[in-house]
Design an enzyme around this catalytic site. Structure first.
Site, PDB file in Angstrom:
ATOM      1  N   ARG A 175      20.620   9.222  25.036  1.00 36.06           N
ATOM      2  CA  ARG A 175      20.929  10.631  25.302  1.00 36.06           C
ATOM      3  C   ARG A 175      20.061  11.166  26.450  1.00 36.06           C
ATOM      4  NH1 ARG A 175      18.319  15.317  25.931  1.00 36.06           N
ATOM      5  NH2 ARG A 175      16.875  14.701  24.275  1.00 36.06           N
ATOM      6  N   ASP A 176      18.763  11.290  26.221  1.00 39.91           N
ATOM      7  CA  ASP A 176      17.889  11.898  27.232  1.00 39.91           C
ATOM      8  C   ASP A 176      17.851  11.014  28.473  1.00 39.91           C
ATOM      9  OD1 ASP A 176      16.078  13.619  28.402  1.00 39.91           O
ATOM     10  OD2 ASP A 176      14.642  13.577  26.758  1.00 39.91           O
ATOM     11  N   HIS A 178       7.296  14.540  22.268  1.00 37.87           N
ATOM     12  CA  HIS A 178       8.375  14.122  23.175  1.00 37.87           C
ATOM     13  C   HIS A 178       7.836  14.278  24.588  1.00 37.87           C
ATOM     14  CE1 HIS A 178      12.855  14.190  24.282  1.00 37.87           C
ATOM     15  NE2 HIS A 178      12.308  14.728  25.361  1.00 37.87           N
ATOM     16  N   HIS A 195       7.702  13.423  28.524  1.00 31.80           N
ATOM     17  CA  HIS A 195       8.222  12.834  29.764  1.00 31.80           C
ATOM     18  C   HIS A 195       7.001  12.387  30.577  1.00 31.80           C
ATOM     19  CE1 HIS A 195      12.590  13.718  29.507  1.00 31.80           C
ATOM     20  NE2 HIS A 195      12.156  14.560  28.573  1.00 31.80           N
ATOM     21  N   CYS A 238      15.654  15.251  33.036  1.00 31.09           N
ATOM     22  CA  CYS A 238      16.412  16.359  32.466  1.00 31.09           C
ATOM     23  C   CYS A 238      17.164  17.037  33.599  1.00 31.09           C
ATOM     24  CB  CYS A 238      15.488  17.367  31.772  1.00 31.09           C
ATOM     25  SG  CYS A 238      16.386  18.828  31.211  1.00 31.09           S
ATOM     26  N   ASN A 259      11.576   9.835  29.951  1.00 34.54           N
ATOM     27  CA  ASN A 259      10.619   9.854  28.845  1.00 34.54           C
ATOM     28  C   ASN A 259       9.674   8.673  29.025  1.00 34.54           C
ATOM     29  OD1 ASN A 259      13.403  10.776  27.557  1.00 34.54           O
ATOM     30  ND2 ASN A 259      11.741  11.786  26.504  1.00 34.54           N
TER      31      ASN A 259
HETATM   32  P1  HMG Z   1      27.990  28.676  27.866  1.00 36.05           P
HETATM   33  O1  HMG Z   1      28.742  28.533  29.138  1.00 36.05           O
HETATM   34  O2  HMG Z   1      27.071  29.846  27.716  1.00 36.05           O
HETATM   35  O3  HMG Z   1      28.950  28.597  26.583  1.00 36.05           O
HETATM   36  O4  HMG Z   1      27.163  27.346  27.640  1.00 36.05           O
HETATM   37  P2  HMG Z   1      30.202  29.402  26.146  1.00 36.05           P
HETATM   38  O5  HMG Z   1      30.105  29.500  24.655  1.00 36.05           O
HETATM   39  O6  HMG Z   1      30.347  30.669  26.942  1.00 36.05           O
HETATM   40  O7  HMG Z   1      31.405  28.424  26.532  1.00 36.05           O
HETATM   41  C1  HMG Z   1      31.734  28.106  27.866  1.00 36.05           C
HETATM   42  C2  HMG Z   1      32.615  26.873  27.890  1.00 36.05           C
HETATM   43  O8  HMG Z   1      31.904  25.748  27.359  1.00 36.05           O
HETATM   44  C3  HMG Z   1      33.882  27.014  27.052  1.00 36.05           C
HETATM   45  O9  HMG Z   1      34.879  26.187  27.647  1.00 36.05           O
HETATM   46  C4  HMG Z   1      33.474  26.365  25.745  1.00 36.05           C
HETATM   47  O10 HMG Z   1      34.564  25.880  25.015  1.00 36.05           O
HETATM   48  C5  HMG Z   1      32.617  25.224  26.222  1.00 36.05           C
HETATM   49  P3  HMG Z   1      35.998  26.792  28.631  1.00 36.05           P
HETATM   50  O11 HMG Z   1      36.704  27.834  27.783  1.00 36.05           O
HETATM   51  O12 HMG Z   1      35.256  27.393  29.788  1.00 36.05           O
HETATM   52  O13 HMG Z   1      36.803  25.591  29.003  1.00 36.05           O
HETATM   53  N1  HMG Z   1      31.615  24.794  25.215  1.00 36.05           N
HETATM   54  C6  HMG Z   1      31.482  23.535  24.758  1.00 36.05           C
HETATM   55  N2  HMG Z   1      32.153  22.399  25.056  1.00 36.05           N
HETATM   56  C7  HMG Z   1      31.772  21.291  24.396  1.00 36.05           C
HETATM   57  N3  HMG Z   1      30.779  21.266  23.473  1.00 36.05           N
HETATM   58  C8  HMG Z   1      30.106  22.383  23.167  1.00 36.05           C
HETATM   59  C9  HMG Z   1      30.469  23.572  23.812  1.00 36.05           C
HETATM   60  N4  HMG Z   1      30.016  24.846  23.742  1.00 36.05           N
HETATM   61  C10 HMG Z   1      30.724  25.580  24.593  1.00 36.05           C
HETATM   62  N5  HMG Z   1      29.115  22.336  22.264  1.00 36.05           N
HETATM   63  C11 HMG Z   1      26.095  25.688  26.271  1.00 36.05           C
HETATM   64  C12 HMG Z   1      26.305  27.173  26.523  1.00 36.05           C
HETATM   65  C13 HMG Z   1      24.921  25.525  25.334  1.00 36.05           C
HETATM   66  C14 HMG Z   1      27.362  25.102  25.681  1.00 36.05           C
HETATM   67  C15 HMG Z   1      25.813  25.021  27.640  1.00 36.05           C
HETATM   68  O14 HMG Z   1      24.766  25.682  28.259  1.00 36.05           O
HETATM   69  C16 HMG Z   1      25.472  23.564  27.515  1.00 36.05           C
HETATM   70  O15 HMG Z   1      26.270  22.741  27.094  1.00 36.05           O
HETATM   71  N6  HMG Z   1      24.256  23.183  27.928  1.00 36.05           N
HETATM   72  C17 HMG Z   1      23.854  21.776  27.881  1.00 36.05           C
HETATM   73  C18 HMG Z   1      22.416  21.701  27.848  1.00 36.05           C
HETATM   74  C19 HMG Z   1      21.962  20.266  27.729  1.00 36.05           C
HETATM   75  O16 HMG Z   1      22.625  19.409  27.167  1.00 36.05           O
HETATM   76  N7  HMG Z   1      20.761  20.022  28.297  1.00 36.05           N
HETATM   77  C20 HMG Z   1      20.158  18.730  28.217  1.00 36.05           C
HETATM   78  C21 HMG Z   1      19.669  18.434  26.822  1.00 36.05           C
HETATM   79  S1  HMG Z   1      18.181  19.326  26.372  1.00 36.05           S
HETATM   80  C22 HMG Z   1      16.907  18.346  26.991  1.00 36.05           C
HETATM   81  O17 HMG Z   1      17.147  17.387  27.683  1.00 36.05           O
HETATM   82  C23 HMG Z   1      15.503  18.653  26.539  1.00 36.05           C
HETATM   83  C24 HMG Z   1      15.000  17.719  25.445  1.00 36.05           C
HETATM   84  O18 HMG Z   1      15.076  16.355  25.850  1.00 36.05           O
HETATM   85  C25 HMG Z   1      13.537  18.055  25.110  1.00 36.05           C
HETATM   86  C26 HMG Z   1      12.658  18.131  26.371  1.00 36.05           C
HETATM   87  O19 HMG Z   1      12.517  17.114  27.074  1.00 36.05           O
HETATM   88  O20 HMG Z   1      12.153  19.225  26.603  1.00 36.05           O
HETATM   89  C27 HMG Z   1      15.813  17.875  24.157  1.00 36.05           C
HETATM   90 MG    MG Z   2      13.626  15.346  27.054  1.00 34.29          MG
END
Ligand code: HMG
Ligand code: MG
Length: 300
Positions: free
Chosen positions: A15-16, A207, A209, A240, A249
């Site tokens: 995933r990450d 966690h 990086h 990220c 990571n």
């Molecule tokens: P948004 O645009 O505010 O959401 O995004 P919305 O509710 O307004 O929906 C907009 C569109 O997204 C709609 O589709 C929804 O259906 C769709 P449209 O009508 O435009 O075609 N949608 C989705 N589609 C699939 N799955 C869903 C979903 N939700 C809405 N779950 C949202 C808000 C959170 C969805 C968006 O910002 C997003 O997906 N962000 C992804 C963030 C992400 O994955 N980041 C990387 C992971 S976190 C990370 O790496 C950190 C970590 O490793 C720890 C660290 O290192 O710090 C964990």
């Molecule tokens: Mg991370």
């Protein structure tokens, strides 16, 4: 504080690690990676995420990956779910453990999940409720615990307050993310001490990086603080998409070598893990990001 005798490593590479690759990766290659990791003895693997494909296109095939992996009893295969839509898709795919992800900095929260910290906690409440009803475990992440790419310093009290919220709402574990890898061991120890006022150390994970090369030192510091769960990516995959310049990571192989040297049990076989990392590095056409793997491979 006693150093833990056993440690659970959560390989977040599928995933990450892979979420940051711009080139499409075949579902079969993702499946192979997850199966290689379980064969090496990993007991917790973060397989993918159910997020918007517009935001993170690489994770769009997560349901197919879940459908094709060989699931072994005793291994947790988890996925990120930022909202109800994500949770529903995960449940549909048969996922038994999910994770919600918040940030300790407002700016990162906006860039990563398009809402404030308070709004994210509100969104997570129904996710936790529905997951609990379905008997699905929920882990909580906090990003930017030791620095934010947009805001700089992040006060430990801010991290502790988000950790308390996630724990109170039912996350069984809170993973503290040093998203941009700027943390150092003394800051890590101070952070754990602050968070442990609200969340027991047995329910915390680290966690890290490895952007600034501090991750192993921070893991050692966390062990001294009694933390016994660490997230890592085989071959040091990743970064990220919402933290410019952030590298992967810490490599699982490097953490395992450290833990083996300290006599700490993990149940993971280093040689098989090195094989897993070598295979995915070849698929991606990247140099293996694990120093231990490079040394083991050179000595073979
Ligand atoms: P948004 O645009 O505010 O959401 O995004 P919305 O509710 O307004 O929906 C907009 C569109 O997204 C709609 O589709 C929804 O259906 C769709 P449209 O009508 O435009 O075609 N949608 C989705 N589609 C699939 N799955 C869903 C979903 N939700 C809405 N779950 C949202 C808000 C959170 C969805 C968006 O910002 C997003 O997906 N962000 C992804 C963030 C992400 O994955 N980041 C990387 C992971 S976190 C990370 O790496 C950190 C970590 O490793 C720890 C660290 O290192 O710090 C964990
Ligand atoms: Mg991370």
């Amino acid at each position: 504080m006693n150093i833990p005798q056993t440690v659970r490593l959560v390989d977040v590479g599928p995933r990450d690690g892979l979420q940051n690759e711009s080139r499409p990766i075949a579902v079969t290659d993702k499946v192979q990676l997850v199966d290689d990791l379980s064969a090496a003895g990993l007991r917790h693997i973060e397989v993918g995420s159910f997020v918007s494909p517009k935001w993170v296109p690489q994770m769009a095939g997560s349901a197919e990956v879940f459908a094709a992996i060989k699931q072994h009893p005793g291994v947790s295969y988890s996925a990120l779910t930022p909202n109800m839509k994500g949770l529903e898709a995960a449940l549909e795919a048969g996922v038994r453990e999910v994770a919600v992800f918040a940030a300790a900095s407002e700016a990162f929260s906006q860039r990563n999940i398009n809402c404030s910290i308070a709004e994210s906690i509100e969104r997570f409440a129904p996710v936790l409720e529905a997951a609990q009803k379905a008997d699905v475990k929920v882990r909580g992440y906090i990003s930017c615990v030791l620095g934010c790419p947009y805001q700089g310093d992040v006060p430990v009290d801010q991290v502790a307050s988000v950790a308390r919220e996630l724990h109170t709402m039912g996350c069984y574990e809170v993973s503290l993310g040093d998203t941009i890898g700027t943390g150092t061991p003394s800051a890590t120890r101070a952070l754990i001490e602050a968070v442990a006022r609200y969340v027991p150390r047995e329910q915390l994970a680290g966690h890290f990086h490895d952007t600034y090369g501090q991750a192993l030192a921070n893991i050692y510091a966390s062990l001294l603080e009694g933390v016994s769960v660490f997230d890592s990516s085989v071959a040091g995959l990743g970064g990220c998409p919402y933290a410019k310049g952030a590298t992967g990571n810490v490599a699982t192989e490097d953490v395992l070598y450290l833990l083996n040297g300290m006599g700490i049990e993990t149940g993971i076989d280093l040689d098989l893990l090195v094989d897993a990392g070598a295979r995915i590095s070849q698929v991606l056409g990247r140099e293996n990001g694990s120093r231990v793997a490079r040394a083991v491979l050179a000595a073979r």
